[in-house]
Scaffold this active site. Structure first.
Site, PDB file in Angstrom:
ATOM      1  N   HIS A 231      39.086 -33.465  20.193  1.00 56.43           N
ATOM      2  CA  HIS A 231      38.642 -34.818  20.584  1.00 56.43           C
ATOM      3  C   HIS A 231      37.585 -35.268  19.787  1.00 56.43           C
ATOM      4  O   HIS A 231      37.034 -36.530  19.977  1.00 56.43           O
ATOM      5  CB  HIS A 231      38.283 -34.833  21.917  1.00 56.43           C
ATOM      6  CG  HIS A 231      39.031 -33.896  22.963  1.00 56.43           C
ATOM      7  ND1 HIS A 231      40.451 -34.152  23.080  1.00 56.43           N
ATOM      8  CD2 HIS A 231      38.910 -32.694  23.727  1.00 56.43           C
ATOM      9  CE1 HIS A 231      40.974 -33.190  23.904  1.00 56.43           C
ATOM     10  NE2 HIS A 231      39.981 -32.433  24.056  1.00 56.43           N
TER      11      HIS A 231
ATOM     12  N   HIS B 296      47.934 -27.559  23.709  1.00 60.11           N
ATOM     13  CA  HIS B 296      46.928 -27.155  24.616  1.00 60.11           C
ATOM     14  C   HIS B 296      47.235 -26.575  25.859  1.00 60.11           C
ATOM     15  O   HIS B 296      48.570 -26.946  26.439  1.00 60.11           O
ATOM     16  CB  HIS B 296      46.219 -28.677  24.975  1.00 60.11           C
ATOM     17  CG  HIS B 296      45.717 -29.416  24.035  1.00 60.11           C
ATOM     18  ND1 HIS B 296      44.569 -29.152  23.493  1.00 60.11           N
ATOM     19  CD2 HIS B 296      46.480 -30.373  23.073  1.00 60.11           C
ATOM     20  CE1 HIS B 296      44.445 -29.946  22.500  1.00 60.11           C
ATOM     21  NE2 HIS B 296      45.580 -30.741  22.184  1.00 60.11           N
TER      22      HIS B 296
ATOM     23  N   ARG C  25      43.364 -35.182  32.680  1.00 59.97           N
ATOM     24  CA  ARG C  25      42.088 -34.939  32.533  1.00 59.97           C
ATOM     25  C   ARG C  25      41.076 -35.965  32.403  1.00 59.97           C
ATOM     26  O   ARG C  25      41.398 -36.945  32.432  1.00 59.97           O
ATOM     27  CB  ARG C  25      41.693 -33.590  31.844  1.00 59.97           C
ATOM     28  CG  ARG C  25      42.440 -32.227  32.429  1.00 59.97           C
ATOM     29  CD  ARG C  25      42.361 -31.096  31.678  1.00 59.97           C
ATOM     30  NE  ARG C  25      40.983 -30.530  31.916  1.00 59.97           N
ATOM     31  CZ  ARG C  25      40.451 -29.748  31.028  1.00 59.97           C
ATOM     32  NH1 ARG C  25      40.951 -28.967  29.980  1.00 59.97           N
ATOM     33  NH2 ARG C  25      39.104 -29.241  31.385  1.00 59.97           N
TER      34      ARG C  25
ATOM     35  N   ASN D 241      45.650 -24.876  18.526  1.00 56.78           N
ATOM     36  CA  ASN D 241      44.562 -25.247  19.803  1.00 56.78           C
ATOM     37  C   ASN D 241      43.261 -25.326  19.324  1.00 56.78           C
ATOM     38  O   ASN D 241      42.473 -24.678  19.271  1.00 56.78           O
ATOM     39  CB  ASN D 241      44.945 -24.360  20.907  1.00 56.78           C
ATOM     40  CG  ASN D 241      44.206 -24.876  22.357  1.00 56.78           C
ATOM     41  OD1 ASN D 241      43.501 -26.125  22.014  1.00 56.78           O
ATOM     42  ND2 ASN D 241      44.603 -24.345  23.330  1.00 56.78           N
TER      43      ASN D 241
ATOM     44  N   GLU E  31      50.178 -28.859  17.332  1.00 58.12           N
ATOM     45  CA  GLU E  31      49.092 -29.110  18.182  1.00 58.12           C
ATOM     46  C   GLU E  31      49.482 -28.501  19.741  1.00 58.12           C
ATOM     47  O   GLU E  31      50.277 -29.004  20.338  1.00 58.12           O
ATOM     48  CB  GLU E  31      48.577 -30.392  18.282  1.00 58.12           C
ATOM     49  CG  GLU E  31      47.475 -30.750  19.237  1.00 58.12           C
ATOM     50  CD  GLU E  31      46.917 -32.231  19.328  1.00 58.12           C
ATOM     51  OE1 GLU E  31      47.227 -32.960  18.626  1.00 58.12           O
ATOM     52  OE2 GLU E  31      46.141 -32.572  20.219  1.00 58.12           O
TER      53      GLU E  31
ATOM     54  N   SER F 197      45.976 -26.728  29.075  1.00 58.78           N
ATOM     55  CA  SER F 197      45.973 -27.866  30.027  1.00 58.78           C
ATOM     56  C   SER F 197      46.682 -29.125  29.539  1.00 58.78           C
ATOM     57  O   SER F 197      46.792 -29.452  28.396  1.00 58.78           O
ATOM     58  CB  SER F 197      44.536 -27.937  30.726  1.00 58.78           C
ATOM     59  OG  SER F 197      43.809 -28.681  29.394  1.00 58.78           O
TER      60      SER F 197
ATOM     61  N   PRO G  17      37.154 -23.278  19.574  1.00 57.12           N
ATOM     62  CA  PRO G  17      36.110 -23.090  20.272  1.00 57.12           C
ATOM     63  C   PRO G  17      36.231 -22.972  21.781  1.00 57.12           C
ATOM     64  O   PRO G  17      37.203 -23.363  22.585  1.00 57.12           O
ATOM     65  CB  PRO G  17      35.052 -24.288  20.313  1.00 57.12           C
ATOM     66  CG  PRO G  17      35.656 -25.291  19.501  1.00 57.12           C
ATOM     67  CD  PRO G  17      36.915 -24.962  18.986  1.00 57.12           C
ATOM     68  N   ASN G  18      35.553 -21.761  22.450  1.00 52.31           N
ATOM     69  CA  ASN G  18      35.969 -21.400  23.481  1.00 52.31           C
ATOM     70  C   ASN G  18      37.142 -20.771  24.184  1.00 52.31           C
ATOM     71  O   ASN G  18      37.275 -20.126  25.414  1.00 52.31           O
ATOM     72  CB  ASN G  18      35.376 -22.509  24.595  1.00 52.31           C
ATOM     73  CG  ASN G  18      34.042 -22.989  24.593  1.00 52.31           C
ATOM     74  OD1 ASN G  18      33.137 -22.102  24.509  1.00 52.31           O
ATOM     75  ND2 ASN G  18      33.825 -24.256  24.437  1.00 52.31           N
TER      76      ASN G  18
ATOM     77  N   TYR H 169      42.653 -22.904  32.989  1.00 51.19           N
ATOM     78  CA  TYR H 169      43.438 -22.490  32.042  1.00 51.19           C
ATOM     79  C   TYR H 169      43.978 -21.079  32.154  1.00 51.19           C
ATOM     80  O   TYR H 169      44.646 -20.542  31.336  1.00 51.19           O
ATOM     81  CB  TYR H 169      42.120 -22.106  30.869  1.00 51.19           C
ATOM     82  CG  TYR H 169      41.507 -23.342  30.416  1.00 51.19           C
ATOM     83  CD1 TYR H 169      42.044 -24.307  29.678  1.00 51.19           C
ATOM     84  CD2 TYR H 169      40.050 -23.496  30.674  1.00 51.19           C
ATOM     85  CE1 TYR H 169      41.730 -25.420  29.272  1.00 51.19           C
ATOM     86  CE2 TYR H 169      39.608 -24.623  30.232  1.00 51.19           C
ATOM     87  CZ  TYR H 169      40.070 -25.600  29.622  1.00 51.19           C
ATOM     88  OH  TYR H 169      39.738 -26.823  29.028  1.00 51.19           O
TER      89      TYR H 169
ATOM     90  N   ARG I  41      37.261 -17.909  31.604  1.00 53.91           N
ATOM     91  CA  ARG I  41      36.853 -19.341  31.581  1.00 53.91           C
ATOM     92  C   ARG I  41      37.587 -20.157  32.510  1.00 53.91           C
ATOM     93  O   ARG I  41      38.933 -20.130  32.417  1.00 53.91           O
ATOM     94  CB  ARG I  41      36.815 -19.970  30.042  1.00 53.91           C
ATOM     95  CG  ARG I  41      36.711 -21.242  29.713  1.00 53.91           C
ATOM     96  CD  ARG I  41      37.114 -21.567  28.353  1.00 53.91           C
ATOM     97  NE  ARG I  41      37.012 -23.174  28.392  1.00 53.91           N
ATOM     98  CZ  ARG I  41      37.295 -23.829  27.471  1.00 53.91           C
ATOM     99  NH1 ARG I  41      38.464 -23.279  26.597  1.00 53.91           N
ATOM    100  NH2 ARG I  41      37.019 -24.932  27.461  1.00 53.91           N
TER     101      ARG I  41
ATOM    102  N   ALA J 169      37.821 -28.275  22.094  1.00 56.71           N
ATOM    103  CA  ALA J 169      37.219 -29.463  22.279  1.00 56.71           C
ATOM    104  C   ALA J 169      37.154 -30.169  20.871  1.00 56.71           C
ATOM    105  O   ALA J 169      36.903 -31.581  20.853  1.00 56.71           O
ATOM    106  CB  ALA J 169      35.919 -29.304  22.845  1.00 56.71           C
TER     107      ALA J 169
END
Ligand code: DQA
Length: 145
Positions: free
Chosen positions: A79, A99, A106, A73, A97, A101, A9-10, A22, A17, A76
């Site tokens: 998590h 990411h 964070r 990736n 996996e 960032s 998502p996103n 990012y 974004r 969210a």
């Protein structure tokens, strides 16, 4: 070899974004970079969805599509999603996996991943290069076959 590039998502909003987190590259830029890196011998099968079930469907179908590795990736869902963990546990395809960032720099809630324990490994914090490093590993493994 077939390699999945799966984004949650996103991540369709990359480039627009929160560029300070990012970066300015789009998902298409990442796909193009990986296609170039993989060369003609290997196929990158890219899919993005904002819908958890569609990500699960991609993982479930990977074996029968002949996909050996997925660079994933989950955004969210990393998590929150026990369902994605279960999907990865249930298939042969190997997952890395990634990411963009550095999730450890964070919020605390980003430091928990439900999927890390069922992945080969995790790369976090290098932007586009997180994906490229995952592919580097996969291509090296492919050479040794
Ligand atoms: C992300 C990190 C996640 O915490 C976040 O929800 C994302 C992107 C990353 O690539 O840095 O959507 O997976």
């Amino acid at each position: 070899m077939k390699i999945g590039l799966l984004n949650g998502p996103n991540l369709n909003m990359l480039g627009k974004r929160e560029p300070e987190i990012y970066g300015k590259l789009t998902l298409d830029d990442i796909y193009e970079a990986l296609k170039n890196q993989a060369g003609k011998e290997h196929e990158i099968i890219a899919f993005q969805s904002n819908i958890e079930g569609e990500l699960i469907n991609f993982i479930q179908l990977a074996d029968e599509r002949g996909i050996e590795f997925i660079i994933f990736n989950p955004g969210a869902y990393t998590h929150t999603s026990i369902a994605l963990k279960d999907a990865i546990s249930g298939v042969k395809v190997k997952v890395i996996e990634v990411h963009i960032s550095n999730v450890y720099k964070r919020e605390k809630y980003r430091q928990k991943s439900y999927i890390s324990s069922v992945c080969i490994g995790k790369i976090s914090g290098f932007g586009l290069e997180s994906y490229e490093m995952a592919l580097y590993y996969i291509l090296k493994k492919a050479c040794k076959k």
